[in-house]
Design an enzyme around this catalytic site. Sequence first.
Site, short mmCIF file in Angstrom:
data_model
loop_
_atom_site.label_atom_id
_atom_site.label_comp_id
_atom_site.label_asym_id
_atom_site.label_seq_id
_atom_site.Cartn_x
_atom_site.Cartn_y
_atom_site.Cartn_z
N GLY A 32 0.81 -1.22 0.00
CA GLY A 32 0.00 0.00 0.00
C GLY A 32 0.84 1.26 0.00
O GLY A 32 2.04 1.24 -0.26
N HIS A 38 4.81 1.81 -7.87
CA HIS A 38 3.81 0.74 -7.88
C HIS A 38 2.96 0.82 -9.16
O HIS A 38 2.65 -0.19 -9.77
CB HIS A 38 2.85 0.87 -6.70
CG HIS A 38 3.48 0.72 -5.35
ND1 HIS A 38 3.62 1.77 -4.48
CD2 HIS A 38 4.01 -0.35 -4.73
CE1 HIS A 38 4.20 1.35 -3.37
NE2 HIS A 38 4.45 0.07 -3.50
N LYS A 150 14.08 -1.43 -7.45
CA LYS A 150 14.57 -0.67 -6.30
C LYS A 150 14.91 -1.61 -5.14
O LYS A 150 15.87 -1.40 -4.41
CB LYS A 150 13.53 0.35 -5.85
CG LYS A 150 14.11 1.27 -4.82
CD LYS A 150 13.06 2.05 -4.10
CE LYS A 150 13.41 2.09 -2.65
NZ LYS A 150 12.52 1.32 -1.81
N SER A 187 7.45 4.30 -0.53
CA SER A 187 6.38 4.72 0.39
C SER A 187 6.98 5.43 1.59
O SER A 187 6.35 6.30 2.20
CB SER A 187 5.59 3.50 0.85
OG SER A 187 5.14 2.77 -0.26
#
Length: 282
Positions: A32, A38, A150, A187
């Site tokens: 998330g 993403h 990454k 994130s």
Amino acid sequence: MPNHKIAKTISCVRDFQNQNPGKSIGFVPTMGYLHEGHLSLVKRAVKENDLVIVSIFVNPKQFNQGNDFINYPRSVKTDLELLSQYPIDLVFMPENNEIYPTDFSSKVKVDKITDYLEGHFRPGHFEGVTTVLAKLFNIARPHRAYFGQKDAQQLIVIKKMVADLNFDIEIIACPTIREKNGLAMSSRNARLSANERDEAKILFQALMKGKESILKGERNSGKIEALIEKTIQESHSAEIEYVSLNDAVNLAPLTEIQGEILISLAVNFGEVRLIDNILLKT
Ligand code: PAF
């Protein structure tokens, strides 16, 4: 706007699969707090498969420090809004006890290549990643699964698990997506202050300096690591955990570099731990 279904349980995912027999499935597992990185995986999965499943599950087993799990950013509403811009078919968003019921007692562990780099500094991390992915692969039953370069070591570990355990899944590596200043999208970037976020651009600049010195003929990894570290230290908020040159296939640390190599690093900016890497062929 495309409308996707949300599945909270494994039996809902099974229903979805039973309603769509014979279709190729692309899978994008995430924790998330979605960003362009993403979304680049989602776009590729949409292009290459009949159906796409995205999972959102912050996996407690891969956090070796409790605070990191608690502080990991979450924003389900924004995630679902972002995903609604793509023609994906199912978002799997299980609760913790759907994945790990109280009597859950199995582990999947890849040896050797997990001793280095992230595996060394975050003991147990990869065991958590491979355990949850073994479960998610068995639940989503994808033909292809998409991961970002990454997390370079994660990709290598996942490919090894898939080969060793005969998962019939193609693992697709997708390039790192960067901010304009070179900072790799993550994130975790959301937790950087404006100043730290600006200073963190030094990581990609330092990797590029390392690359440049290799292209000029330097082969001593100690010297290249020192050059990268010196560059990072120009930033006041950076605290280096490691800078390392490793074989890109078996991840063994290198003294003299040759063949395909991975230059990777982990650096703390305040409370936030960032990783980045580049691959190079000599
Ligand atoms: O890269 C991530 O976000 C996670 O490690 C993954 C692959 C979703 C497993 O929890």
